[in-house]
Design a protein around this motif. Structure first.
Motif, PDB file in Angstrom:
ATOM      1  N   ARG A  94     -17.186  10.364 -12.667  1.00 43.27           N
ATOM      2  CA  ARG A  94     -16.865  11.169 -14.227  1.00 43.27           C
ATOM      3  C   ARG A  94     -15.534  12.084 -14.029  1.00 43.27           C
ATOM      4  O   ARG A  94     -14.470  11.751 -14.726  1.00 43.27           O
ATOM      5  N   ALA A  95     -16.035  13.108 -13.093  1.00 43.91           N
ATOM      6  CA  ALA A  95     -15.268  14.215 -13.084  1.00 43.91           C
ATOM      7  C   ALA A  95     -13.819  13.733 -11.907  1.00 43.91           C
ATOM      8  O   ALA A  95     -12.465  14.233 -11.907  1.00 43.91           O
ATOM      9  N   MET A  96     -14.024  12.478 -10.454  1.00 52.61           N
ATOM     10  CA  MET A  96     -13.062  12.200 -10.770  1.00 52.61           C
ATOM     11  C   MET A  96     -11.906  11.311 -10.593  1.00 52.61           C
ATOM     12  O   MET A  96     -10.793  11.649 -10.384  1.00 52.61           O
ATOM     13  N   VAL A  97     -12.583  10.462 -12.010  1.00 50.98           N
ATOM     14  CA  VAL A  97     -11.223   9.679 -12.469  1.00 50.98           C
ATOM     15  C   VAL A  97     -10.724  11.071 -12.959  1.00 50.98           C
ATOM     16  O   VAL A  97      -9.029  10.391 -13.152  1.00 50.98           O
ATOM     17  N   ARG A  98     -11.353  11.794 -13.936  1.00 44.04           N
ATOM     18  CA  ARG A  98     -10.221  12.732 -14.620  1.00 44.04           C
ATOM     19  C   ARG A  98      -9.461  12.952 -13.498  1.00 44.04           C
ATOM     20  O   ARG A  98      -7.763  13.969 -13.914  1.00 44.04           O
ATOM     21  N   LYS A  99      -9.848  13.407 -12.850  1.00 43.33           N
ATOM     22  CA  LYS A  99      -8.871  14.375 -11.521  1.00 43.33           C
ATOM     23  C   LYS A  99      -7.739  12.950 -10.491  1.00 43.33           C
ATOM     24  O   LYS A  99      -6.367  14.324 -10.567  1.00 43.33           O
ATOM     25  N   TYR A 100      -8.927  12.078 -10.319  1.00 38.54           N
ATOM     26  CA  TYR A 100      -7.384  10.918 -10.340  1.00 38.54           C
ATOM     27  C   TYR A 100      -8.182   9.433 -10.879  1.00 38.54           C
ATOM     28  O   TYR A 100      -8.508   9.428 -10.686  1.00 38.54           O
ATOM     29  N   PRO A 101      -6.555   9.721 -11.880  1.00 42.48           N
ATOM     30  CA  PRO A 101      -6.476   8.881 -12.971  1.00 42.48           C
ATOM     31  C   PRO A 101      -6.374   7.440 -12.114  1.00 42.48           C
ATOM     32  O   PRO A 101      -6.729   6.127 -12.612  1.00 42.48           O
ATOM     33  N   ASN A 102      -5.686   7.211 -10.838  1.00 42.56           N
ATOM     34  CA  ASN A 102      -5.451   5.752 -10.402  1.00 42.56           C
ATOM     35  C   ASN A 102      -6.204   5.696  -9.596  1.00 42.56           C
ATOM     36  O   ASN A 102      -5.834   5.490  -8.125  1.00 42.56           O
ATOM     37  N   LEU A 103      -7.594   6.315  -9.288  1.00 41.01           N
ATOM     38  CA  LEU A 103      -8.630   6.605  -8.022  1.00 41.01           C
ATOM     39  C   LEU A 103      -8.758   4.548  -8.039  1.00 41.01           C
ATOM     40  O   LEU A 103      -9.165   4.130  -8.797  1.00 41.01           O
ATOM     41  N   HIS A 104      -9.085   4.563  -6.935  1.00 39.04           N
ATOM     42  CA  HIS A 104      -9.919   3.438  -6.312  1.00 39.04           C
ATOM     43  C   HIS A 104     -11.304   3.921  -5.845  1.00 39.04           C
ATOM     44  O   HIS A 104     -10.857   4.887  -5.107  1.00 39.04           O
ATOM     45  N   MET A 128      -5.458  -1.828   4.235  1.00 36.60           N
ATOM     46  CA  MET A 128      -3.330  -1.586   4.400  1.00 36.60           C
ATOM     47  C   MET A 128      -3.288  -2.642   2.848  1.00 36.60           C
ATOM     48  O   MET A 128      -1.791  -1.281   2.870  1.00 36.60           O
ATOM     49  N   GLN A 129      -3.871  -2.335   2.009  1.00 39.07           N
ATOM     50  CA  GLN A 129      -3.276  -2.463   0.968  1.00 39.07           C
ATOM     51  C   GLN A 129      -3.189  -1.180   0.225  1.00 39.07           C
ATOM     52  O   GLN A 129      -2.442  -1.254  -1.070  1.00 39.07           O
ATOM     53  N   LEU A 130      -4.700  -0.245  -0.161  1.00 40.54           N
ATOM     54  CA  LEU A 130      -4.937   0.249  -0.524  1.00 40.54           C
ATOM     55  C   LEU A 130      -3.703   1.452  -0.015  1.00 40.54           C
ATOM     56  O   LEU A 130      -3.284   2.372  -0.341  1.00 40.54           O
ATOM     57  N   GLY A 131      -3.016   2.070   1.638  1.00 35.42           N
ATOM     58  CA  GLY A 131      -1.553   3.311   1.869  1.00 35.42           C
ATOM     59  C   GLY A 131      -3.145   4.073   1.974  1.00 35.42           C
ATOM     60  O   GLY A 131      -3.810   4.468   1.550  1.00 35.42           O
ATOM     61  N   ASP A 132      -1.475   5.246   2.286  1.00 36.42           N
ATOM     62  CA  ASP A 132      -2.049   6.429   2.697  1.00 36.42           C
ATOM     63  C   ASP A 132      -2.095   7.159   1.416  1.00 36.42           C
ATOM     64  O   ASP A 132      -2.334   8.338   1.553  1.00 36.42           O
ATOM     65  N   GLU A 133      -1.931   7.017  -0.009  1.00 36.13           N
ATOM     66  CA  GLU A 133      -1.216   7.651  -1.600  1.00 36.13           C
ATOM     67  C   GLU A 133      -2.804   7.664  -1.783  1.00 36.13           C
ATOM     68  O   GLU A 133      -3.019   8.239  -3.041  1.00 36.13           O
ATOM     69  N   VAL A 134      -2.656   6.518  -2.155  1.00 36.68           N
ATOM     70  CA  VAL A 134      -4.244   5.940  -2.996  1.00 36.68           C
ATOM     71  C   VAL A 134      -5.463   6.647  -3.255  1.00 36.68           C
ATOM     72  O   VAL A 134      -5.773   7.068  -1.883  1.00 36.68           O
ATOM     73  N   PRO A 135      -5.852   7.335  -3.217  1.00 37.14           N
ATOM     74  CA  PRO A 135      -6.368   8.408  -4.208  1.00 37.14           C
ATOM     75  C   PRO A 135      -7.600   7.260  -3.627  1.00 37.14           C
ATOM     76  O   PRO A 135      -8.057   6.392  -4.623  1.00 37.14           O
ATOM     77  N   VAL A 136      -8.498   7.480  -3.113  1.00 35.56           N
ATOM     78  CA  VAL A 136      -9.886   6.888  -2.642  1.00 35.56           C
ATOM     79  C   VAL A 136     -11.031   7.304  -2.875  1.00 35.56           C
ATOM     80  O   VAL A 136     -11.593   8.532  -2.265  1.00 35.56           O
ATOM     81  N   TYR A 137     -12.229   6.816  -3.718  1.00 35.11           N
ATOM     82  CA  TYR A 137     -13.458   7.180  -2.933  1.00 35.11           C
ATOM     83  C   TYR A 137     -14.549   6.475  -2.767  1.00 35.11           C
ATOM     84  O   TYR A 137     -14.234   5.051  -3.012  1.00 35.11           O
ATOM     85  N   VAL A 138     -15.032   6.799  -1.738  1.00 34.54           N
ATOM     86  CA  VAL A 138     -15.847   6.198  -0.926  1.00 34.54           C
ATOM     87  C   VAL A 138     -17.159   6.255  -1.867  1.00 34.54           C
ATOM     88  O   VAL A 138     -18.550   7.021  -0.822  1.00 34.54           O
ATOM     89  N   TRP A 183     -17.019   0.515 -13.348  1.00 37.40           N
ATOM     90  CA  TRP A 183     -15.891  -0.347 -13.849  1.00 37.40           C
ATOM     91  C   TRP A 183     -15.481  -0.111 -14.903  1.00 37.40           C
ATOM     92  O   TRP A 183     -13.765   0.010 -15.665  1.00 37.40           O
ATOM     93  N   GLU A 184     -16.217   0.555 -15.767  1.00 33.98           N
ATOM     94  CA  GLU A 184     -15.517   0.405 -16.840  1.00 33.98           C
ATOM     95  C   GLU A 184     -14.699   2.014 -17.182  1.00 33.98           C
ATOM     96  O   GLU A 184     -13.895   2.320 -18.540  1.00 33.98           O
ATOM     97  N   LEU A 185     -14.731   2.949 -16.174  1.00 30.09           N
ATOM     98  CA  LEU A 185     -13.813   4.166 -15.984  1.00 30.09           C
ATOM     99  C   LEU A 185     -12.699   3.856 -15.532  1.00 30.09           C
ATOM    100  O   LEU A 185     -11.717   4.559 -15.781  1.00 30.09           O
ATOM    101  N   VAL A 186     -12.617   2.811 -14.242  1.00 28.52           N
ATOM    102  CA  VAL A 186     -11.721   2.613 -13.640  1.00 28.52           C
ATOM    103  C   VAL A 186     -10.711   0.907 -14.154  1.00 28.52           C
ATOM    104  O   VAL A 186      -9.653   1.326 -13.598  1.00 28.52           O
ATOM    105  N   GLY A 187     -11.560   0.368 -13.994  1.00 26.35           N
ATOM    106  CA  GLY A 187     -11.352  -0.948 -14.291  1.00 26.35           C
ATOM    107  C   GLY A 187     -10.756  -2.489 -13.529  1.00 26.35           C
ATOM    108  O   GLY A 187     -10.494  -1.782 -12.869  1.00 26.35           O
ATOM    109  N   ASP A 188     -10.264  -3.171 -13.398  1.00 22.91           N
ATOM    110  CA  ASP A 188      -9.857  -4.519 -12.533  1.00 22.91           C
ATOM    111  C   ASP A 188      -8.785  -4.179 -11.608  1.00 22.91           C
ATOM    112  O   ASP A 188      -7.748  -3.410 -11.463  1.00 22.91           O
ATOM    113  N   GLY A 189     -10.048  -4.812  -9.943  1.00 20.85           N
ATOM    114  CA  GLY A 189      -9.159  -4.634  -9.523  1.00 20.85           C
ATOM    115  C   GLY A 189      -8.976  -3.486  -8.558  1.00 20.85           C
ATOM    116  O   GLY A 189      -8.239  -3.626  -7.469  1.00 20.85           O
ATOM    117  N   ARG A 190     -10.134  -2.170  -9.563  1.00 25.03           N
ATOM    118  CA  ARG A 190      -9.708  -0.555  -8.860  1.00 25.03           C
ATOM    119  C   ARG A 190     -11.051  -0.277  -7.801  1.00 25.03           C
ATOM    120  O   ARG A 190     -11.612   0.727  -7.405  1.00 25.03           O
TER     121      ARG A 190
END
Length: 283
Positions: free
Chosen positions: A116-126, A198-208, A155-162
């Protein structure tokens, strides 16, 4: 925040100097089978001194990076929403300080509070999700806040494909059908991690988010819902290091129930996994 008295090995930086902040989320209030993950964070700190700060896999050392261990949050019993609120607030505090949150569960539901905190900081989070279970139920016995439904809530926070899922080998048929439509779903193994990276690259913010029961119970039996047919440590290590070049902005490890493995092996494995993740993702 003050430095925790007992820290994870090599994580004695001050908060101001730290690039990453560890905190424990010792909660297992919705565990559906065998409880005990609330004891995971403290067990990992205590047992971490059985491993080295140096990783021969990466030729890196925890003493060369700055990590602050803030200890465990002190949760109220019986109030799941309050627990999630506390996790969200702690994650937000760390993010506001421009640091990487590193959460030690606890059951897997704790990830929702951080998210919930991560998606506010990074709206395009994967989200990259390692697990034995889909965790995509809409509810478990009528309860929407459950470790069995945490990824559905995310999923309700980030949506499809992320959401990118790996190692899954258990769940309801409806969950597998849902994953086929809404997540990047790779069951049974981690072979597709490189392709996803490889699809995500080095710019998209990612949470593991790593549910340790993705490992086979023959080497990691200290968990609440062991599931046969899991991956081995070497496979997990390779997958985690494949993500090294990504923009990892936060991560968690959860579902260690140390008392189900009297040998201590499961806790030792969890400690080693955390060391490798810290060294790979904390630049």
């Amino acid at each position: 925040m003050k430095l925790n008295i007992q820290t994870f090995i090599g994580c004695e930086s001050s908060f101001d100097d730290a690039r990453a902040v560890i905190f424990g989320a010792p909660f297992d209030g919705t565990t559906s089978f065998r409880p005990g993950t609330r004891f995971g964070p403290q067990a990992m700190r205590a047992e971490s001194f059985g491993i080295e700060t140096y990783s021969p896999y990466q030729n890196r050392d925890l003493e060369d990076i700055a990590v602050f261990d803030a200890g465990d949050l002190d949760f109220p019993f019986g109030n799941t929403e309050a627990v999630l609120d506390m996790i969200e607030a702690r994650t937000e505090e760390i993010l506001d300080a421009e640091k990487i949150p590193v959460m030690l569960g606890g059951e897997h539901l704790v990830t929702l509070g951080a998210m919930r905190a991560m998606v506010r900081k990074y709206p395009n989070l994967h989200i990259i999700h390692f697990d034995a279970h889909t965790d995509l139920r809409d509810d478990y016995l009528g309860e929407k806040l459950s470790h069995a439904s945490v990824i559905r809530r995310c999923w309700e926070l980030v949506g499809d494909g992320r959401i990118h899922q790996f190692g899954i080998r258990s769940g309801e048929r409806a969950e597998f059908d849902f994953a086929a439509l809404h997540t990047d779903f790779h069951p049974f193994n981690t072979r597709a991690v490189l392709e996803a990276a490889m699809q995500l690259g080095d710019e998209v913010p990612v949470y593991v988010t790593l549910d340790l029961d993705v490992l086979d119970p023959s080497l990691f039996c200290g968990t609440g819902t062991p599931e046969a047919g899991g991956i081995l440590f070497g496979e997990l290590e390779e997958a985690l290091l494949t993500l090294e070049a990504l923009n990892v902005v936060g991560f968690d490890i959860n579902e260690l129930s140390p008392h189900y493995d009297a040998s201590g092996t499961s806790t030792a494995v969890a400690c080693k996994v955390l060391r490798e993740m810290l060294l790979a993702y904390v630049k």
